[in-house]
Scaffold this active site. Sequence first.
Site, PDB file in Angstrom:
ATOM      1  N   LYS A  22       0.838  -1.213   0.000  1.00 22.96           N
ATOM      2  CA  LYS A  22       0.000   0.000   0.000  1.00 22.96           C
ATOM      3  C   LYS A  22       0.864   1.252   0.000  1.00 22.96           C
ATOM      4  CE  LYS A  22      -1.805   1.830   3.962  1.00 22.96           C
ATOM      5  NZ  LYS A  22      -1.529   3.277   4.035  1.00 22.96           N
ATOM      6  N   CYS A 118      -4.661  13.259  12.733  1.00 25.14           N
ATOM      7  CA  CYS A 118      -5.443  12.027  12.601  1.00 25.14           C
ATOM      8  C   CYS A 118      -5.297  11.278  13.906  1.00 25.14           C
ATOM      9  CB  CYS A 118      -4.960  11.201  11.421  1.00 25.14           C
ATOM     10  SG  CYS A 118      -3.354  10.481  11.703  1.00 25.14           S
ATOM     11  N   ARG A 123       0.656  15.111  12.726  1.00 23.92           N
ATOM     12  CA  ARG A 123       1.129  14.872  11.362  1.00 23.92           C
ATOM     13  C   ARG A 123       1.195  16.132  10.485  1.00 23.92           C
ATOM     14  NH1 ARG A 123      -1.064   9.008   9.603  1.00 23.92           N
ATOM     15  NH2 ARG A 123       0.832   9.044   8.388  1.00 23.92           N
ATOM     16  N   ASP A 311       4.360   0.777  11.973  1.00 24.06           N
ATOM     17  CA  ASP A 311       3.134   0.184  11.429  1.00 24.06           C
ATOM     18  C   ASP A 311       2.912  -1.261  11.879  1.00 24.06           C
ATOM     19  OD1 ASP A 311       2.541   2.531  10.182  1.00 24.06           O
ATOM     20  OD2 ASP A 311       3.017   1.881   8.155  1.00 24.06           O
TER      21      ASP A 311
HETATM   22  C1  UD1 Z   1       4.358   6.915   6.068  1.00 20.20           C
HETATM   23  C2  UD1 Z   1       3.441   5.727   5.931  1.00 20.20           C
HETATM   24  C3  UD1 Z   1       2.865   5.329   7.285  1.00 20.20           C
HETATM   25  C4  UD1 Z   1       3.994   5.109   8.290  1.00 20.20           C
HETATM   26  C5  UD1 Z   1       4.927   6.304   8.325  1.00 20.20           C
HETATM   27  C6  UD1 Z   1       6.145   6.086   9.209  1.00 20.20           C
HETATM   28  C7  UD1 Z   1       2.549   6.030   3.699  1.00 20.20           C
HETATM   29  C8  UD1 Z   1       1.359   6.313   2.851  1.00 20.20           C
HETATM   30  N1  UD1 Z   1       2.353   6.069   5.034  1.00 20.20           N
HETATM   31  O1  UD1 Z   1       3.550   8.004   6.534  1.00 20.20           O
HETATM   32  O2  UD1 Z   1       2.108   4.134   7.137  1.00 20.20           O
HETATM   33  O3  UD1 Z   1       3.445   4.910   9.580  1.00 20.20           O
HETATM   34  O4  UD1 Z   1       5.399   6.604   7.000  1.00 20.20           O
HETATM   35  O5  UD1 Z   1       6.825   4.944   8.841  1.00 20.20           O
HETATM   36  O6  UD1 Z   1       3.617   5.737   3.209  1.00 20.20           O
HETATM   37  N2  UD1 Z   1       6.500  14.712  10.291  1.00 20.20           N
HETATM   38  C9  UD1 Z   1       6.676  16.056  10.559  1.00 20.20           C
HETATM   39  N3  UD1 Z   1       6.662  16.935   9.496  1.00 20.20           N
HETATM   40  C10 UD1 Z   1       6.479  16.537   8.212  1.00 20.20           C
HETATM   41  C11 UD1 Z   1       6.311  15.152   7.942  1.00 20.20           C
HETATM   42  C12 UD1 Z   1       6.328  14.261   9.009  1.00 20.20           C
HETATM   43  O7  UD1 Z   1       6.829  16.450  11.708  1.00 20.20           O
HETATM   44  O8  UD1 Z   1       6.479  17.383   7.307  1.00 20.20           O
HETATM   45  C13 UD1 Z   1       6.486  13.733  11.426  1.00 20.20           C
HETATM   46  C14 UD1 Z   1       5.125  13.049  11.548  1.00 20.20           C
HETATM   47  O9  UD1 Z   1       4.223  13.834  12.306  1.00 20.20           O
HETATM   48  C15 UD1 Z   1       5.481  11.750  12.226  1.00 20.20           C
HETATM   49  C16 UD1 Z   1       6.866  11.442  11.665  1.00 20.20           C
HETATM   50  O10 UD1 Z   1       7.364  12.675  11.126  1.00 20.20           O
HETATM   51  O11 UD1 Z   1       5.560  11.922  13.630  1.00 20.20           O
HETATM   52  C17 UD1 Z   1       6.869  10.391  10.589  1.00 20.20           C
HETATM   53  O12 UD1 Z   1       6.080  10.809   9.506  1.00 20.20           O
HETATM   54  P1  UD1 Z   1       6.366  10.383   7.987  1.00 20.20           P
HETATM   55  O13 UD1 Z   1       7.592   9.554   7.920  1.00 20.20           O
HETATM   56  O14 UD1 Z   1       6.274  11.596   7.142  1.00 20.20           O
HETATM   57  O15 UD1 Z   1       5.109   9.456   7.708  1.00 20.20           O
HETATM   58  P2  UD1 Z   1       4.127   9.498   6.474  1.00 20.20           P
HETATM   59  O16 UD1 Z   1       4.874   9.697   5.201  1.00 20.20           O
HETATM   60  O17 UD1 Z   1       2.988  10.404   6.788  1.00 20.20           O
END
Ligand code: UD1
Length: 425
Positions: A22, A118, A123, A311
């Site tokens: 996914k 969420c 996030r 995850d």
């Molecule tokens: C992706 C996965 C999700 C998984 C996560 C971490 C997809 C569609 N989803 O989510 O299933 O749980 O990686 O392995 O691939 N953060 C910030 N600022 C940002 C971006 C992220 O502070 O601009 C923080 C988030 O709040 C979170 C952490 O970084 O605490 C990890 O987020 P990120 O690695 O970006 O996860 P996703 O890409 O949203």
Amino acid sequence: MTKIFIQKSEPLRGVVAIGGSKNAVLPLLAATLLTEEPCVLDGVPALKDVEVMCRLLRSFGAEVTEEPEAHRITVRTAVIRTSEAPQDLVRAMRASVVAMGPLLARTGFARVPLPGGCAIGDRPINLHEKGFAALGAEVRTVREEDGVCVEASADRLAGAEMYLDFASVGATENIMMAAALAQGTTIIENPAQEPEIVDLANFLNKMGARIKGAGTDVIKIEGVDCLRGAEHCVIPDRIEAATYMLAAAITHGNVLVDNMLPNHVTPVIAKLRESGVRIREEESGLRVDGGAKNFLATDIKTLPYPGFPTDVQPQFMAFLTIADGASTIMETVFENRFMHIEQLNLMGAGITEEGRRAFLPGGARLHGACVRATDLRCGAALVLAGLAAKGETVVSDVYHIERGYEDLAGKLSGLGAQIRREEEL
Ligand code: UD1
């Protein structure tokens, strides 16, 4: 409302085939926006999140042909009609944000409503925004009656060197896709190293991009003027694989988890082995043998890849509730990913939490209960607990599970689990 009913199950046996990832396919679909030529993706799982991503692509003007039975999707975006993402789709799926990089690179403009928090945390997308700004885009936050939007615009993006404060998966993907069409070279220090990043880089390179280092701690992207269509087969879903490994373990079963890549789940294998589960590599997958003995307690700390995946944290927690002795689980990736504790406790798990740490007494005698999937992986954890719990477990809010698992109940019942999904009209 659709519900899943689970009875305590005999040891699972047989073979289960893992589908496409996914988290890999969502950015791959977004990447198809980077070219006017057709792209074909194979091994695409039939999931709600994939349907939402297809609707999003159509909203931008893409022609999308979905063949769920054949696990294939073809996308052709001859022209981008609009670079503005509809609010309802971004709300339905946060990962919609990965369309922003391709839209910005191809049309010079992108506008995406802020997805907001969420169940598992705030996030924010500040790292995505910082990346676009480093590539020379003007990034603005626009407040409107129905919420906040992020807009980015640039005549032509310019390659740049940048350091990510946190190795965010989504930000790395968005920056990689935007930089693929930028003028000059981009270097991302401290990028995410997940297998999904490597899969995206491989697909982009097939489209004509020049990306090196994906999967390591520095990614180098030499921008090109245009990208072409390509065909690609999505990597297997390592989180789905880990979930079935745990299903085999928690029932003391013996299952071949087929069509998976063992080196994508190294920490899950290591922690299961520490708990006494026997795992052996076979030709196309892993043989997981829960054995007859009680499991041993162990401690878990989630980390970005190659650390233990956040995850899989809820599902592993379900497993450790019945281990002999106390375990500690520390969640470092998301600030609020313990919603499943309350639900597992309704089944007799006895877990307590303090900040980012959960304490499991172990030795729980789980019993069936009416519980709620508060999010996708919570749902999977409750189903696993249900397999080991005395009596009947009823899981509601199943739509969360269907965002990320293709036919979870069907695949588990194929292994002998007492489980059924019922749609209430
Ligand atoms: C992706 C996965 C999700 C998984 C996560 C971490 C997809 C569609 N989803 O989510 O299933 O749980 O990686 O392995 O691939 N953060 C910030 N600022 C940002 C971006 C992220 O502070 O601009 C923080 C988030 O709040 C979170 C952490 O970084 O605490 C990890 O987020 P990120 O690695 O970006 O996860 P996703 O890409 O949203």
